[in-house]
Motif scaffolding. Structure first.
Motif, PDB file in Angstrom:
ATOM      1  N   ARG A 433       4.436   2.790  -6.791  1.00  0.00           N
ATOM      2  CA  ARG A 433       5.703   2.090  -6.550  1.00  0.00           C
ATOM      3  C   ARG A 433       6.902   3.020  -6.439  1.00  0.00           C
ATOM      4  O   ARG A 433       7.932   2.644  -5.890  1.00  0.00           O
ATOM      5  CB  ARG A 433       5.924   1.054  -7.653  1.00  0.00           C
ATOM      6  CG  ARG A 433       4.797   0.002  -7.699  1.00  0.00           C
ATOM      7  CD  ARG A 433       5.042  -1.059  -8.727  1.00  0.00           C
ATOM      8  NE  ARG A 433       6.176  -1.911  -8.367  1.00  0.00           N
ATOM      9  CZ  ARG A 433       6.578  -2.950  -9.088  1.00  0.00           C
ATOM     10  NH1 ARG A 433       5.948  -3.258 -10.203  1.00  0.00           N
ATOM     11  NH2 ARG A 433       7.606  -3.666  -8.679  1.00  0.00           N
ATOM     12  N   TRP A 434       6.806   4.221  -7.005  1.00  0.00           N
ATOM     13  CA  TRP A 434       7.917   5.154  -6.932  1.00  0.00           C
ATOM     14  C   TRP A 434       7.866   6.048  -5.697  1.00  0.00           C
ATOM     15  O   TRP A 434       8.814   6.778  -5.402  1.00  0.00           O
ATOM     16  CB  TRP A 434       7.948   6.035  -8.190  1.00  0.00           C
ATOM     17  CG  TRP A 434       6.677   6.819  -8.410  1.00  0.00           C
ATOM     18  CD1 TRP A 434       5.520   6.385  -8.998  1.00  0.00           C
ATOM     19  CD2 TRP A 434       6.439   8.180  -8.034  1.00  0.00           C
ATOM     20  NE1 TRP A 434       4.584   7.389  -9.015  1.00  0.00           N
ATOM     21  CE2 TRP A 434       5.120   8.491  -8.427  1.00  0.00           C
ATOM     22  CE3 TRP A 434       7.213   9.153  -7.411  1.00  0.00           C
ATOM     23  CZ2 TRP A 434       4.548   9.753  -8.216  1.00  0.00           C
ATOM     24  CZ3 TRP A 434       6.649  10.412  -7.191  1.00  0.00           C
ATOM     25  CH2 TRP A 434       5.340  10.698  -7.598  1.00  0.00           C
ATOM     26  N   LEU A 435       6.783   5.979  -4.928  1.00  0.00           N
ATOM     27  CA  LEU A 435       6.608   6.831  -3.747  1.00  0.00           C
ATOM     28  C   LEU A 435       7.236   6.177  -2.513  1.00  0.00           C
ATOM     29  O   LEU A 435       6.555   5.672  -1.630  1.00  0.00           O
ATOM     30  CB  LEU A 435       5.124   7.090  -3.514  1.00  0.00           C
ATOM     31  CG  LEU A 435       4.449   8.039  -4.517  1.00  0.00           C
ATOM     32  CD1 LEU A 435       2.939   7.988  -4.383  1.00  0.00           C
ATOM     33  CD2 LEU A 435       4.956   9.459  -4.314  1.00  0.00           C
ATOM     34  N   VAL A 436       8.571   6.175  -2.482  1.00  0.00           N
ATOM     35  CA  VAL A 436       9.323   5.582  -1.364  1.00  0.00           C
ATOM     36  C   VAL A 436       9.849   6.715  -0.491  1.00  0.00           C
ATOM     37  O   VAL A 436      10.622   7.559  -0.971  1.00  0.00           O
ATOM     38  CB  VAL A 436      10.488   4.717  -1.878  1.00  0.00           C
ATOM     39  CG1 VAL A 436      11.256   4.109  -0.724  1.00  0.00           C
ATOM     40  CG2 VAL A 436       9.965   3.628  -2.812  1.00  0.00           C
ATOM     41  N   THR A 437       9.462   6.741   0.772  1.00  0.00           N
ATOM     42  CA  THR A 437       9.833   7.840   1.652  1.00  0.00           C
ATOM     43  C   THR A 437      11.051   7.493   2.508  1.00  0.00           C
ATOM     44  O   THR A 437      11.430   6.325   2.636  1.00  0.00           O
ATOM     45  CB  THR A 437       8.653   8.199   2.588  1.00  0.00           C
ATOM     46  OG1 THR A 437       8.314   7.049   3.363  1.00  0.00           O
ATOM     47  CG2 THR A 437       7.452   8.640   1.779  1.00  0.00           C
ATOM     48  N   GLY A 438      11.663   8.543   3.096  1.00  0.00           N
ATOM     49  CA  GLY A 438      12.799   8.354   3.991  1.00  0.00           C
ATOM     50  C   GLY A 438      14.090   8.856   3.380  1.00  0.00           C
ATOM     51  O   GLY A 438      14.179   9.097   2.180  1.00  0.00           O
TER      52      GLY A 438
END
Length: 439
Positions: A433-438
């Motif tokens: 859930r913490w692996l948000v890219t961009g």
């Protein structure tokens, strides 16, 4: 200790080693300040403990200015927008300036009330109040340094903060010795020396930031949207940090209830803890910058490699540092004070801090990883839970008798509070859930 065998190790250490120098400079010179003031007597040392708790709370709460700016700048840099990254960091520094001026002015007026909350003996409160009022003049500089440091770390530059910190804190130590003993200003001289050194650091950072902004064509003016964006992103980190400082303040309040001897001893214990924390935080800072950059460029494989290796380095470093602290615990207190009563209660508490050092390494690295990922909301909510776990144990210590109660306080902080943080951080790191890219 992990062996240097992979490119990611070199990448981590290229950021962590200079960051370590900058971070260790602060607690080392705080150690010098404690030693200089401690040899004035037990009362000034206890007063420094109270004033340091207040200043540490302000600095700890406002550290989101660095921790919030670093990953935001790193993400923008990872997405290929260097000028935008610098502009975002400049907005964060403007936010730090405004907050610093307000907090410093209010703090100068209410300093006696802030130290009076602890309910210490009258002579201790008077010393703490005098120190704190002068120290408030340096709070704006402290916050500006936070913002500027966050900008440079986000640009993957930890060498410049190292140079500024080394020069600033070296000047701080020399000035404090001059003002305390040379000019016979006593404890207040320590606050004056620190103020002068902090504003000197601000001047150095401003020169660096202006040069970088002009080189990239980035604006040096504050942009309301950018300033508010940094403030909004830092809100959850602010809550997370408030809960961390609440746990530290609660421990200081308990030590105050146990007596002036225990309060003076707790100042030494927290100085040792801060040295460990700042040392291990070098890896957390590397993680913040590299995780933010990796997610900005959508390189999830690299992000996971950084997570794994930072954890290995953190735990291994904790084992080594903890062993040194435990070995030195019988005599370490003599560096700070000659007061026999204070020395009598220190060894067990200091040894407990050393035993918890590997746990510290695990906690600080994962904290840095999730900050770098922008997962501040989770850190805020679990911060409340972690502090709630510590409260009943601290209250038990407040109702006991020393030295057993003092040792229980140290054990509760080192293992119950930090243990709760280890559980909540560890569980989150195992999810996606913490692996948000961009950007």
């Amino acid at each position: 200790m992990p062996r240097l065998s992979r490119p990611v190790d070199r990448e981590i250490l290229s950021l962590a080693v200079p960051a370590l120098g900058a971070l260790v400079a602060e607690p080392v010179f705080l150690l010098v300040d404690s030693a200089l003031v401690g040899h004035l007597g037990g009362v000034p040392l206890a007063g420094l403990g109270l004033a340091s708790a207040v200043l540490g709370t302000i600095g700890g709460i406002m550290v989101f200015l660095a921790y919030g700016t670093t990953p935001a700048v790193a993400r923008r840099l990872g997405a290929g927008d260097r000028a935008g990254a610098i502009s975002l960091g400049v907005d964060g520094t403007w936010l730090a300036t405004g907050l610093g001026l307000v907090i410093g002015a209010v703090g100068f007026v209410v300093a006696p009330l802030l130290v009076g909350v602890f309910g210490a003996a009258g002579d201790v409160t008077a010393e703490a109040s005098a120190y704190l009022r002068i120290a408030m003049l340096g709070v704006p500089a402290l916050l500006i340094v936070f913002g500027a440091t966050g900008l440079l770390r986000g640009l993957q530059d930890t060498r410049t903060p190292l140079a500024v910190a080394a020069l600033g804190f070296a000047a701080n130590a020399g000035l404090n010795a001059l003002f305390i003993y040379g000019l016979r200003l006593g404890m207040v001289g320590s606050a004056v020396g620190t103020d002068v050194a902090q504003w000197g650091m601000v001047a150095a950072y401003l020169v660096v930031i202006v040069r970088k902004a002009r080189a990239e064509g980035a604006s040096l003016r504050p942009h309301p949207r950018g300033v508010m964006g940094v403030a909004g992103a830092g809100w959850w980190l602010l809550i997370r940090t408030v809960m961390l400082r609440a746990a530290i303040l609660l421990a200081t309040w308990v030590a105050t209830r146990l007596g002036s001897t225990e309060l003076a001893a707790w100042q030494v214990v927290m100085t040792v803890f801060n040295i460990l924390a700042f040392t291990l935080d070098a890896l957390a800072i590397a993680a913040q910058a590299l995780i933010g950059h990796g997610l900005g460029s959508a390189d999830v494989a690299h992000v996971r490699a950084v997570l794994r290796r930072c954890l290995e380095w953190g735990i291994g470093s904790g084992v080594v540092l903890g062993a040194l602290v435990v070995a030195a615990s019988p005599w370490l207190g003599r560096v700070f004070t000659a007061d026999r009563d204070v020395l009598a209660v220190l060894p067990v508490a200091v040894a407990l801090m050393g035993l918890a050092a590997p746990l510290d390494g695990f906690v600080f690295v994962l904290d840095g990883v999730l900050i770098g990922a922008g997962d501040a909301r989770y850190l805020a909510f679990t911060g409340i839970l972690n502090t709630a776990c510590f409260v009943p144990c601290a209250l038990v210590a407040a109702g006991g008798g020393s030295p057993a109660a003092f040792a229980w306080l140290a054990a509760s902080f080192a293992f119950v509070y930090l243990g709760a943080r280890a559980v909540t951080l560890g569980l989150r790191s195992r999810t996606q859930r913490w692996l948000v890219t961009g950007a």
